[in-house]
Design a protein around this motif. Structure first.
Motif, mmCIF file in Angstrom:
data_model
loop_
_atom_site.group_PDB
_atom_site.id
_atom_site.type_symbol
_atom_site.label_atom_id
_atom_site.label_comp_id
_atom_site.label_asym_id
_atom_site.label_seq_id
_atom_site.Cartn_x
_atom_site.Cartn_y
_atom_site.Cartn_z
ATOM 1 N N TRP A 350 0.815 -1.219 0.000
ATOM 2 C CA TRP A 350 0.000 0.000 0.000
ATOM 3 C C TRP A 350 0.844 1.263 0.000
ATOM 4 C CZ3 TRP A 350 0.943 3.174 4.098
ATOM 5 C CH2 TRP A 350 1.515 2.603 5.227
ATOM 6 N N MET A 351 2.090 1.155 0.453
ATOM 7 C CA MET A 351 2.962 2.330 0.511
ATOM 8 C C MET A 351 3.206 2.911 -0.879
ATOM 9 S SD MET A 351 5.721 0.905 3.236
ATOM 10 C CE MET A 351 5.204 0.249 4.821
ATOM 11 N N SER A 354 0.199 5.034 -1.927
ATOM 12 C CA SER A 354 -0.184 6.145 -1.056
ATOM 13 C C SER A 354 -0.181 7.463 -1.821
ATOM 14 C CB SER A 354 0.787 6.229 0.128
ATOM 15 O OG SER A 354 0.537 7.385 0.893
ATOM 16 N N TYR A 356 0.607 10.127 -0.528
ATOM 17 C CA TYR A 356 1.681 10.938 0.055
ATOM 18 C C TYR A 356 3.048 10.433 -0.405
ATOM 19 C CZ TYR A 356 -2.072 12.224 3.288
ATOM 20 O OH TYR A 356 -3.248 12.654 3.840
ATOM 21 N N SER A 358 6.717 9.097 0.067
ATOM 22 C CA SER A 358 7.277 8.332 1.185
ATOM 23 C C SER A 358 8.755 8.078 0.952
ATOM 24 C CB SER A 358 6.526 7.012 1.358
ATOM 25 O OG SER A 358 6.637 6.219 0.203
#
Length: 405
Positions: A350-351, A354, A356, A358
């Motif tokens: 899921w990162m 995202s 956002y 990271s």
């Protein structure tokens, strides 16, 4: 050496429940955290007691048989303190103290105690004192149990209630005084925030003990207090940081925790105002902790409570130098669990999806530190140019591909 340690620390045991909403694995995580909290407060944990119940016993939290088992162990090992993983109701606290005749504290009281130890400034001490009094007020009756052991009769009708009511009034007056004092300090801090000029405000947020203060020291080249303990930082610290040609203000805030007492959220309102008024959040995560996803959810829940969930955010997965995983053999047919994920595997979950930006770093060894600086620079620059579209920079620090010029 152990004898010396035991002499300095209180002897404690921990109590937790497996319920419909909390399975054994989740309880073990909470109990690990509770032991860390107990160690931070100054206790050495001798044993953990757990019980499986549909819900906590309304009278004594655990069942009668389990309470007798706890009592026998406490007497045999001369235990000073018994710590419960959930917040106890005033009646539960009173009943358990009667049965065990030991100092009984719950998770909320333990966190408040750590905050009281950590509070250095007058402002932090005022916030903690307010939270403690608000916690104490409904539990005041337990302080007068000695009166209940006396039989009624001439001269003994009512003085206990009278003293309790007097103390309640004193505490209510003290709460009112502390709230007025905090309002006055809030106004001063609000004025200070308004006087910080046009600089973009960036706030470090995250679970307790994820390395926010260490990262603050690296970015600001300062020496903010950092320690491998829960809630090492209580007071808000603001530093001016310059990356390339771009200055901004960086704030280090108090760490969050699961089951954070509502009294603390309310009394630390103005500390959290730094988060509310920030233009950009840097959400620091301890990637080496097995429950880091729960930590992220806990922080996001509190951010939502204070109306800061939708702010621009950078996800910083810290402590990659401490990350480890269980490598599976090719012929191992058991199901893959999160413990088998490598860093590269995590980056594809899921990162990667995202919204956002990271980055995976180590604030301690400065691994991938330059990549973090580029991301912060670009995010702060975007906010700055939106706010001041005609403000020219002296020069560009990074090109379009993120390379330093």
């Amino acid at each position: 050496m152990l004898e010396k340690k035991e002499a300095l620390y209180e002897k404690a045991i921990l109590i937790g429940l497996i319920t419909q909403n909390q399975d054994e694995e989740k309880l073990n995580e909470y109990m690990d955290e509770l032991e860390f909290l107990a160690n931070t407060a100054g206790a050495v944990v001798y044993k953990r007691f757990t019980q499986k119940l549909d819900q906590p016993h309304s009278r004594t939290f655990v069942g009668k048989g389990k309470l007798e088992e706890i009592n026998e162990y406490a007497k045999e090992h001369e235990i000073d303190t018994i710590i419960f993983d959930d917040e106890l109701t005033p009646s539960q606290l009173k009943n358990i103290e009667k049965e065990l005749d030991r100092k009984i504290i719950d998770r909320t009281n333990l966190i408040l105690d750590i905050f009281a130890q950590r509070a250095e400034t007058s402002y932090a001490r005022t916030q903690v004192e307010l939270a403690q009094y608000e916690y104490l007020l409904p539990r005041l009756t337990r302080m007068w149990t000695h009166l209940e052991r006396q039989k009624g009769g001439i001269g003994l009708r009512g003085p206990g209630e009278t003293e309790i009511e007097t103390d309640r009034r004193i505490i209510r007056d003290r709460i009112s005084l502390l709230k007025d004092k905090l309002k006055s300090i809030d106004k001063q801090m609000s004025t200070q925030r308004n006087n910080r000029g046009k600089l973009v405000r960036v706030a470090l947020v995250g679970y307790t003990n994820v390395g926010k203060s260490t990262l603050m020291n690296v970015l600001s080249k300062s020496e903010v207090f950092a320690e491998n303990k829960l809630f090492a930082t209580l007071d808000t610290t603001v530093r001016k940081v310059v990356i390339g040609n771009l200055p901004f203000l960086l704030t280090d805030t108090v760490g969050f925790i699961r089951k954070l007492p509502t009294q603390l959220v309310e009394s630390f309102k103005s500390t959290l105002d730094e988060v509310r008024e920030a233009d950009l959040l840097i959400h620091v995560v301890d990637i080496s902790h097995p429950s880091f996803e729960d930590h992220i959810n806990s922080v996001n829940t509190i951010l939502a409570e204070i109306g800061s969930a939708d702010k621009p955010t950078i996800m910083v997965f810290n402590k990659i130098d401490n990350f480890s995983y269980e490598r599976k053999d090719e012929d191992d047919l058991t199901p893959v669990t999160k413990r088998n994920y490598s860093l590269e595997d995590w980056k594809k979950t899921w990162m990667a999806k995202s919204k956002y930006p990271s980055v995976f770093i180590s604030a301690l060894t400065k691994e991938n530190y330059e990549e973090l600086k580029k991301i912060i620079y670009n995010q702060v620059k975007d906010i700055h140019t939106q706010r001041f579209p005609y403000n020219d920079f002296l020069f560009e620090y990074y090109d379009q591909e993120g390379k330093e010029i």
